[in-house]
Write a protein that holds these residues in place. Structure first.
Motif, PDB file in Angstrom:
ATOM      1  N   ALA A 119       0.948  -1.100  -0.064  1.00  0.00           N
ATOM      2  CA  ALA A 119      -0.117  -0.042   0.029  1.00  0.00           C
ATOM      3  C   ALA A 119       0.685   1.154   0.169  1.00  0.00           C
ATOM      4  O   ALA A 119       1.982   1.264   0.625  1.00  0.00           O
ATOM      5  CB  ALA A 119      -0.980   0.009   1.312  1.00  0.00           C
ATOM      6  N   GLU A 158      -3.921   5.946   3.129  1.00  0.00           N
ATOM      7  CA  GLU A 158      -3.470   4.532   2.659  1.00  0.00           C
ATOM      8  C   GLU A 158      -4.290   3.923   1.612  1.00  0.00           C
ATOM      9  O   GLU A 158      -5.546   3.748   2.035  1.00  0.00           O
ATOM     10  CB  GLU A 158      -3.187   3.711   4.001  1.00  0.00           C
ATOM     11  N   VAL A 159      -3.809   3.583   0.455  1.00  0.00           N
ATOM     12  CA  VAL A 159      -4.625   2.918  -0.503  1.00  0.00           C
ATOM     13  C   VAL A 159      -3.368   1.764  -1.076  1.00  0.00           C
ATOM     14  O   VAL A 159      -2.523   1.964  -1.382  1.00  0.00           O
ATOM     15  CB  VAL A 159      -5.018   3.837  -1.352  1.00  0.00           C
ATOM     16  N   GLN A 203      -8.491  -5.061  -1.907  1.00  0.00           N
ATOM     17  CA  GLN A 203      -8.337  -3.637  -1.742  1.00  0.00           C
ATOM     18  C   GLN A 203      -8.252  -3.208  -0.345  1.00  0.00           C
ATOM     19  O   GLN A 203      -9.000  -3.623   0.453  1.00  0.00           O
ATOM     20  CB  GLN A 203      -9.325  -2.975  -2.393  1.00  0.00           C
ATOM     21  N   LEU A 239      -8.153   0.458   2.102  1.00  0.00           N
ATOM     22  CA  LEU A 239      -7.952   1.902   2.098  1.00  0.00           C
ATOM     23  C   LEU A 239      -8.277   2.405   3.623  1.00  0.00           C
ATOM     24  O   LEU A 239      -9.014   1.789   4.487  1.00  0.00           O
ATOM     25  CB  LEU A 239      -9.352   2.419   1.267  1.00  0.00           C
TER      26      LEU A 239
END
Length: 277
Positions: A121, A128-129, A170, A172
């Motif tokens: 990430a 934060e991604v 994913q 985030l």
């Protein structure tokens, strides 16, 4: 960094550190009339070099089904465990996580749904991604087969489908890790001929004092785990940087499915510990 002095002595003074603020032996201080830099909702401690911990949710199942009928002594555990590492000064974090894994107890039936992944990430103070790869595991979902003409169940015949397999993850975070933030993690499950929803979970954290935060979290997965909780998070040691220990406690509800339509569901009282060496 500007601190507020809370106690003065003849040759020294005592100041309180805010979230994310640290000092080292040998640092000096001077008097100033500038405003304090400590911020409750949006501190800037930087991304920790290493974090690891767990959050365990034991629960008692209400009206559980066993091989021998109903049981008042069934329960289980839903467990998160993670490690996150920032290998350099670059805004990069590598992580591995059970998110989460469940264990059913006292039924004679298998209730072991779970999710796990590794991810990379882009991570800063307030964002934060990232993406990763993982897997979901658990029991097959079996339902009675239906007669195509009458649509009635065919005795002794079931149709089973698996909700396990590889997944794309994913992650985030919007906001500060130790301040106000909204977090989301989800996965897409890869099947033989299609992609489908795998899992999703979210969290919101709201700071209340320099050392205490309120949080709510919840989520679920096709493999059979579901939970929701509300709790508090506190610094037992440190203010967010190296040497910090974070304690979490929450009340909630947990559900684990065995794939037969007889889930274990009940209230949980949970605890968690996070270390930042």
């Amino acid at each position: 960094m500007v601190l507020v002095v809370v106690e003065t002595r003849e040759h020294s003074a005592l100041a309180r550190l805010g979230r994310g603020e640290t000092v080292r032996v040998g640092d000096t201080a001077v008097l100033t009339d500038a405003p304090a830099t400590a911020r409750l909702f949006f501190p800037e401690p930087g991304v920790p070099r290493l974090r690891y911990g767990f959050h365990a949710r034991p629960f008692l199942a209400l009206d559980a089904t066993t091989r021998l009928g109903r049981s008042a002594r069934a329960g289980g555990l839903l467990l998160d465990a993670f490690v996150a590492w920032r290998p350099s000064d670059l805004p990069l974090v590598l992580s591995a996580q059970f998110e989460p894994v469940g264990f059913g107890l006292g039924t004679g039936l298998r209730h072991t749904p779970g999710s796990a992944y590794v991810a990379a990430a882009y991570s800063t103070d307030f964002l934060e991604v990232g993406l990763g790869f993982g897997a979901q595991f658990g029991q097959k979902e079996c339902l009675p087969a239906l007669d195509p003409e009458t649509y009635l169940a065919i005795e002794g015949k079931n149709v089973c489908a698996s909700n396990a397999g590889p997944s794309v993850q994913q992650v985030l975070r919007l906001g500060a890790l130790d301040g106000f933030h909204i977090g989301w993690s989800s996965s897409i499950l890869s099947r033989e001929n299609q992609f489908r929803f795998g899992s999703g979970r979210g969290e919101i954290q709201v700071p209340l004092t320099p050392s205490l935060s309120l949080f709510g979290a919840g989520g679920g997965a096709a493999s059979g785990w579901n939970f929701g909780e509300l709790g508090v998070r506190s610094f037992l040691k440190g203010t967010g940087g190296a040497g910090t220990t974070v304690f979490s406690a929450s009340l909630g509800i947990v559900s684990l499915s065995d794939g037969t339509g007889s889930p274990l569901t009940g209230p949980s009282v949970s605890i968690g510990i996070e270390r930042r060496p």
